[in-house]
Design a protein around this motif. Sequence first.
Motif, short mmCIF file in Angstrom:
data_model
loop_
_atom_site.label_atom_id
_atom_site.label_comp_id
_atom_site.label_asym_id
_atom_site.label_seq_id
_atom_site.Cartn_x
_atom_site.Cartn_y
_atom_site.Cartn_z
N ILE A 125 -21.01 -10.88 -43.33
CA ILE A 125 -20.06 -9.87 -43.80
C ILE A 125 -20.81 -8.55 -44.01
O ILE A 125 -21.86 -8.54 -44.66
N VAL B 265 -23.51 -12.10 -46.96
CA VAL B 265 -23.51 -10.64 -46.98
C VAL B 265 -24.94 -10.17 -46.70
O VAL B 265 -25.87 -10.60 -47.37
N GLY C 7 -12.67 -11.93 -54.04
CA GLY C 7 -13.07 -11.64 -52.65
C GLY C 7 -12.48 -12.63 -51.66
O GLY C 7 -11.84 -13.59 -52.03
N LEU D 131 -18.10 -2.15 -53.07
CA LEU D 131 -17.24 -2.80 -54.07
C LEU D 131 -18.09 -3.44 -55.16
O LEU D 131 -17.66 -4.35 -55.85
N PHE E 20 -21.67 -5.34 -45.82
CA PHE E 20 -21.63 -4.95 -47.24
C PHE E 20 -20.65 -3.79 -47.43
O PHE E 20 -20.72 -2.77 -46.74
N MET E 21 -19.72 -3.96 -48.39
CA MET E 21 -18.73 -2.92 -48.66
C MET E 21 -18.98 -2.28 -50.03
O MET E 21 -19.55 -2.94 -50.91
N GLY F 259 -12.38 -15.86 -56.92
CA GLY F 259 -12.71 -15.36 -58.25
C GLY F 259 -13.58 -14.12 -58.10
O GLY F 259 -13.60 -13.51 -57.04
N GLU G 150 -15.88 -16.96 -60.02
CA GLU G 150 -16.18 -18.27 -59.44
C GLU G 150 -15.06 -19.25 -59.81
O GLU G 150 -14.97 -19.68 -60.97
N ASP H 232 -26.40 -16.32 -49.27
CA ASP H 232 -26.97 -15.11 -48.68
C ASP H 232 -28.40 -15.30 -48.21
O ASP H 232 -29.06 -14.34 -47.80
N MET I 70 -15.52 -5.99 -56.63
CA MET I 70 -15.16 -7.22 -55.92
C MET I 70 -14.96 -8.42 -56.87
O MET I 70 -13.97 -9.14 -56.76
N VAL I 71 -15.89 -8.62 -57.78
CA VAL I 71 -15.83 -9.82 -58.63
C VAL I 71 -14.57 -9.82 -59.51
O VAL I 71 -14.07 -10.88 -59.89
N TYR J 122 -26.08 -7.74 -55.18
CA TYR J 122 -25.25 -6.73 -54.53
C TYR J 122 -23.83 -6.71 -55.11
O TYR J 122 -22.97 -5.98 -54.63
N CYS J 123 -23.57 -7.55 -56.13
CA CYS J 123 -22.21 -7.68 -56.65
C CYS J 123 -22.15 -7.34 -58.14
O CYS J 123 -21.33 -6.55 -58.58
N CYS K 197 -18.24 -15.45 -63.47
CA CYS K 197 -19.04 -16.04 -62.40
C CYS K 197 -20.35 -16.57 -62.98
O CYS K 197 -20.88 -15.99 -63.93
N ASN L 286 -20.24 -17.79 -46.01
CA ASN L 286 -20.20 -16.33 -46.01
C ASN L 286 -21.56 -15.79 -46.39
O ASN L 286 -22.11 -16.17 -47.43
N THR M 16 -15.94 -20.09 -52.76
CA THR M 16 -16.75 -20.49 -53.91
C THR M 16 -18.22 -20.22 -53.63
O THR M 16 -18.63 -20.18 -52.46
N1 SAM Z 1 -17.70 -16.70 -56.40
C1 SAM Z 1 -17.12 -16.94 -55.12
C2 SAM Z 1 -18.12 -16.79 -54.02
O1 SAM Z 1 -19.30 -16.55 -54.32
O2 SAM Z 1 -17.75 -16.96 -52.87
C3 SAM Z 1 -15.88 -16.11 -54.83
C4 SAM Z 1 -15.89 -14.65 -55.19
S1 SAM Z 1 -17.03 -13.66 -54.27
C5 SAM Z 1 -16.65 -12.06 -54.95
C6 SAM Z 1 -16.30 -13.67 -52.66
C7 SAM Z 1 -17.13 -13.15 -51.52
O3 SAM Z 1 -17.27 -11.74 -51.62
C8 SAM Z 1 -18.54 -13.71 -51.47
O4 SAM Z 1 -18.77 -14.23 -50.18
C9 SAM Z 1 -19.41 -12.51 -51.71
O5 SAM Z 1 -20.64 -12.59 -51.03
C10 SAM Z 1 -18.55 -11.39 -51.16
N2 SAM Z 1 -18.88 -10.07 -51.67
C11 SAM Z 1 -19.11 -9.70 -52.95
N3 SAM Z 1 -19.37 -8.38 -53.02
C12 SAM Z 1 -19.29 -7.89 -51.76
C13 SAM Z 1 -19.44 -6.61 -51.18
N4 SAM Z 1 -19.71 -5.54 -51.92
N5 SAM Z 1 -19.27 -6.47 -49.84
C14 SAM Z 1 -18.97 -7.55 -49.08
N6 SAM Z 1 -18.80 -8.79 -49.57
C15 SAM Z 1 -18.96 -8.97 -50.89
#
Ligand code: SAM
Length: 329
Positions: free
Chosen positions: A190, A163, A329, A195, A192-193, A65, A67, A123, A324-325, A28-29, A22, A161, A98
């Motif tokens: 969304i 978070v 996701g 992950l 926050f989970m 992904g 990304e 975000d 998550m990454v 948070y990821c 990415c 999206n 994305t």
């Molecule tokens: N890189 C792309 C993106 O930013 O959308 C795709 C992968 S990203 C992991 C997919 C989605 O998961 C994003 O909207 C991100 O904000 C969300 N995400 C990542 N970690 C998360 C978490 N712990 N809880 C909830 N959503 C999460």
Amino acid sequence: MPLTDNFGRSIHDLRISITDRCNYKCVYCRTGTNGAAYAELPFDDYLRMARILVGLGITKIRLTGGEPLLRKGIVEFVRDLAKLRTAAGKKPEIALTTNGHLLAEIAQPLKDAGLDRVTISMDAVDAERFARITRVPNGYESVLAGVRASRQAGLDPVKINCVLLRGFNEDQIANFGRFAREEQVVVRFIEFMPLEEDRVWTPEIVVTLDEIVSRMAEYLPLEEIAHERSETARRYRFSDGVGEIGIIAPVSHPFCGHCSRIRITSDGKLRTCLFSVWDHDLHELMRRGATDEKLIEFIVKVVEKKEERHHIGEPGFVPASRTMVHIGG
Ligand code: SAM
């Protein structure tokens, strides 16, 4: 032979992660230091998996992904996916998640190749806060350009999206309401989970559905509208009918009972739940020369045992085997 699990849920959504790299390091990821942890496969391998799964009842494919736009060849991959046909003779619906950083240039070619919809992660809707969250300078303008290019290309709907984390960006809720209306996009919050790579999750950080609805009402009241049972988001419109908001609330209002999803990771593992504590090596079978019939047998058995639900916030919660990454996701 449509895919069904032992709880009677029919599986028709597939998410394919095509890389766990990415270009953003959202606080948070990511830890901020780690790069890719798993391999990437040639597109032909994902295509074979997708073809078999569409034959088993998958009607919607989401590329994610890491990304996904970091992978060269994604346009051609979408074009190949768009040639697949479901049992009803239709093209599968193709969507992309994305961060939008590289989207402005490629939105139209993706649409022309057969992409139907895009979800872009944002975000914050101010440039400085955006940079603090993503830990990348000057991303906001690129992402905004990506949002606008997607609309112009006719990707419909364009979803955003967001978070929310308490004490970090929940003050953006009303700004996102305004953004949804002005940019004519569907903004989805969304919860926050747990992950994330850093293991910082606590229930107190989660900004819940009820709280989002009441904070948005300080800007403009929301009215709930109908959503598909298998849809992750509850849907709302503003009381004057302009603009749509979604809330994905896996923590406060779990929807596992209606889950219709399976995932393939960038290295070709099949995952039946975001919170799975193990995954299933579909690619290793392919590598050893398995026939389509053998792969189908494997997939059907794996999907039957899809987890009933997640256990977020319960005593003894066991974290997923990947963050998550590295899942997609
Ligand atoms: N890189 C792309 C993106 O930013 O959308 C795709 C992968 S990203 C992991 C997919 C989605 O998961 C994003 O909207 C991100 O904000 C969300 N995400 C990542 N970690 C998360 C978490 N712990 N809880 C909830 N959503 C999460």
